[in-house]
Structures are given as structure tokens and as C-alpha cells.
Scaffold this active site. Structure first.
Site, PDB file in Angstrom:
ATOM      1  N   ASN A  46       0.838  -1.208   0.000  1.00  0.00           N
ATOM      2  CA  ASN A  46       0.000   0.000   0.000  1.00  0.00           C
ATOM      3  C   ASN A  46       0.876   1.262   0.000  1.00  0.00           C
ATOM      4  O   ASN A  46       0.608   2.233  -0.724  1.00  0.00           O
ATOM      5  CB  ASN A  46      -0.901   0.047   1.241  1.00  0.00           C
ATOM      6  CG  ASN A  46      -1.881  -1.107   1.306  1.00  0.00           C
ATOM      7  OD1 ASN A  46      -2.167  -1.740   0.291  1.00  0.00           O
ATOM      8  ND2 ASN A  46      -2.398  -1.395   2.494  1.00  0.00           N
ATOM      9  N   ASP A 266      -1.156   3.988   5.530  1.00  0.00           N
ATOM     10  CA  ASP A 266      -0.191   3.621   4.479  1.00  0.00           C
ATOM     11  C   ASP A 266      -0.117   4.721   3.425  1.00  0.00           C
ATOM     12  O   ASP A 266       0.959   5.049   2.924  1.00  0.00           O
ATOM     13  CB  ASP A 266      -0.607   2.302   3.818  1.00  0.00           C
ATOM     14  CG  ASP A 266      -0.688   1.179   4.836  1.00  0.00           C
ATOM     15  OD1 ASP A 266       0.056   1.234   5.828  1.00  0.00           O
ATOM     16  OD2 ASP A 266      -1.511   0.256   4.651  1.00  0.00           O
ATOM     17  N   SER A 305      -6.978   2.382  -3.311  1.00  0.00           N
ATOM     18  CA  SER A 305      -7.606   3.646  -2.910  1.00  0.00           C
ATOM     19  C   SER A 305      -6.614   4.814  -2.873  1.00  0.00           C
ATOM     20  O   SER A 305      -6.991   5.944  -2.571  1.00  0.00           O
ATOM     21  CB  SER A 305      -8.248   3.505  -1.523  1.00  0.00           C
ATOM     22  OG  SER A 305      -7.250   3.432  -0.527  1.00  0.00           O
TER      23      SER A 305
END
Ligand code: RIB
Length: 364
Positions: A46, A266, A305
Site C-alpha cells: 500500500n 499507508d 484507494s
């Protein structure tokens, strides 16, 4: 010519299986969720994706299995142009996997991780990437790979005079000898408490927790505080050789309706390293990174994301380069409540944010 700054990330790769649910089940209870998402996660991956999307050239040191799960992170690395020469296919351990429940109302999560190949990352894996480490602008790692690999990474950073950021998540033990090799440590409030015994509730307690990390040998401490933004402090030696704060600050962030908070920390760490590698100041890097993290919670998933540089710059410029002003008293009250005043409407002269504007927003 490639002008991107170079970041080497030592870290985990997982397949995240996340279910959205309106209620978390209790022991022995079955609840009905709505959607399920199978995607790439692992704090290391991430953070690597966050750094790459924020504008850095990223090399990853990791292990994935030789199983059907492994293609999920492998394809993501390819899509994100992450250098995978040091990502090993482990034949004895499966790809790491995280089972995640995401609350549909708050976006908060509960995570169970089965590390698999992540705990098989060796010091030799790090040694194989030594040339990359020596050529990097900054190094980033977490606490999700085997401790031997992290120790080797920190030692390589020191040998080559590189700054290394340790995101101490999850909060597993950190040997004393690691601390002097860490330039910047980035716990969240819970992790800060686990490592220092100090419950972080405000700037005063955050500074006390940061001082403990500094006394152990860390130069810069950044405590991420969710919607309360981040607290950062840098330390130096005084004339008597004591470690004292050189500077500390709170960086507030704007509020959003969270869809999924998985990977928000992250996102912060990856974007922070990109900004630091670009030579931005610690405060500016924290502003850039909190902007990235806040954007990430508006989307589902972890690695998927992460915000792009264009998305981060758009919000960052809107807030920080708008020329918006605030009265001293309004600033004081906003700071006391960690209110991100740059996002509120100012009714004073030329749109200046006044005490009344801040009180209206805070409902006090
Ligand atoms: O920080 C979020 C991550 O923690 C998830 O992607 C999950 O894989 C765990 O490592």
C-alpha cells in the site's frame, strides 16, 4: 530524463478480502454484509503504491507465494510501474492474506492478517537490493516483514547514509538497537501508546511520547491521529548533550465522509516519503501526506484507494495556496480543536476566517 525521486520500500504484500457490513459480528454471531472486494493490500505494498502515485519511482523488496493469490499483487506492481526485481516468489509459503471487515456507516475496519510469505523475507533479500538502497533518495519500511529483513534494511540505510522512515505498524516489538538507525518514525496514536506507554490525547501528551522515541535515538517523530491530523516533532542535541525538541507542530486535516479507512496510514507514509524525497519541509510533507490520506478514505480498498499526484495537488493547492487568512483569535480556537480552518467559509473582510466562523463550525 527521469526526474522522479527514488524510494525503496521493504514491506509486505497481501491479498485483502474485505466485506462491507452495517454491523460488526460479535463472538458466535453471523451478520449479513453487502459487498465483498478482493484486492491488493499489505502495508508495504500500500505504501509503495501511495509513493508511486504521489510521484516517486519505487522499488519494492517483498515476497509473494507461488500460488494463485500472488498474481493479484504482481499485476498491481506492473500497473503502477513498481520495480519488482527484488520481489521473490516464495515456494514454501503462501501469499499473505488479510480478512477485513469494513463498517458501512463509519468506514472503520477490523483486520486479521495471515502473513505467509511476508515473514519469510530475509536479510539476504535486502542484501540483494543493496545497490538500489545505495542509490535511493529515501527508504521506507513497516513491521510486517521478518525482523531480520528490517534489521538488515536499517543497517544498509545507515551504511549508505540514507534516511529511513519506519512505520511501526503493527505494533510489534522494536529492538533498542534499531532506534538510532531510524530517521523518522510514524506511529498512530494507538501504536505510540504501545511503544511509549503514553496515551496520546493532545499535543502535550504527543510531545511526551515523541520525546521517548527521541531518547531512544529517533530524530523525527510523526504521530498520525486520524481525523485530528498529525503531530510532528524534530529533535536535536543541546549544549549538554540532552535530546531536546527543535520544533513541533500539529497539522490539521479536512473532514470527509469516510468510505473505507483501510490503508489510510499507508497512504500517509507513502506520500510523506515522496514529499520528503523531493526536499519538502517536514510540515509541508505532512500537509501533502495528510491530503493524500484523507483522499484515500473516500475510496474502497487499500492499495487501490491511493490518490494520484494530480488528485493530491488539486486539493493541496486549493487549501494551501488559496491565500485564505484567519484572525489570530480564530486561529487559536481552531488549533485548540484541531479544526482545519482552511476548509471553512470566512465571513470577515476579504473572506478572512473570523472567531464567529470558527465557533459556527465547531458549534461552540
Ligand atoms: O494497513 C492496511 C493493511 O493492513 C491492509 O491492506 C492489510 O493487508 C494489512 O496489512
Amino acid at each position: 530524463m527521469n526526474t522522479k525521486k527514488k524510494i525503496v520500500v521493504l514491506g509486505s504484500a497481501n491479498v485483502d478480502i474485505s466485506a462491507r457490513t452495517p454491523v460488526f459480528p460479535r463472538d458466535g454471531e453471523t451478520v449479513t454484509g453487502d459487498t465483498v472486494l478482493v484486492s491488493t493490500g499489505g502495508k508495504g505494498t500500500n505504501q509503495a503504491v501511495s509513493a508511486a502515485r504521489a510521484g516517486a519511482a519505487v522499488t519494492m523488496i517483498a515476497r509473494i507465494g507461488n500460488d494463485f493469490f500472488a498474481d493479484i499483487p504482481a499485476k498491481l506492481y506492473e500497473r503502477e510501474n513498481i520495480d519488482t526485481r527484488f520481489v521473490t516468489r516464495d515456494t514454501e509459503h503462501g501469499t499473505g492474506c488479510a480478512l477485513i471487515e469494513v463498517h458501512t456507516g463509519s468506514g472503520e475496519n477490523r483486520i486479521t492478517v495471515v502473513p505467509g510469505a511476508n515473514m519469510a523475507v530475509t536479510a539476504a533479500d535486502v542484501a540483494a537490493a543493496e545497490e538500489e538502497i545505495a542509490a535511493a533518495d529515501i527508504l521506507l519500511t513497516q513491521r510486517e516483514t521478518h525482523p531480520d529483513s528490517i534489521a538488515a534494511f536499517l543497517a544498509a540505510a545507515k551504511k549508505h547514509g540514507k534516511k529511513v522512515v519506519l512505520n511501526p505498524a503493527p505494533a510489534l516489538p522494536i529492538p533498542d538497537e534499531w532506534y538510532p538507525m531510524i530517521d523518522t518514525i510514524t506511529p498512530n496514536e494507538t501504536e505510540a501508546e504501545k511503544y511509549t506507554g503514553i496515551t496520546v490525547t493532545d499535543d502535550e501528551s504527543a510531545l511526551r511520547a515523541a520525546q521517548i522515541f527521541a531518547d531512544r535515538g529517533v530524530r523525527c517523530v510523526i504521530i498520525t491521529c486520524g481525523s485530528k491530523g498529525v503531530f510532528c516533532a524534530e529533535f536535536e542535541k543541546d549544549e549538554n548533550g540532552n535530546t531536546v525538541p527543535a520544533f513541533h507542530a500539529r497539522i490539521a486535516t479536512y473532514r470527509v465522509q469516510a468510505v473505507d479507512t483501510t490503508g489510510a496510514g499507508d497512504s500517509f507514509n507513502g506520500a510523506l516519503c515522496t514529499a520528503l524525497a523531493e526536499g519538502r519541509t517536514i510540515v509541508d510533507a505532512c500537509r501533502f501526506a495528510t491530503t493524500a490520506a484523507t483522499l484515500s478514505v473516500t475510496k474502497a480498498g487499500a492499495a487501490e484507494s491511493m490518490a494520484t499526484r494530480a488528485e493530491i495537488d488539486e486539493v493541496y493547492n486549493r487549501f494551501y495556496h488559496s491565500g485564505k487568512t484567519i484572525t489570530p483569535m480564530a486561529r487559536k480556537i481552531a488549533a485548540e480543536h484541531h479544526l482545519f480552518w482552511r476548509a471553512i467559509e470566512g465571513t470577515g473582510e476579504n473572506g478572512t476566517v473570523t472567531e464567529a466562523d470558527v465557533r459556527r463550525e465547531l458549534k461552540v
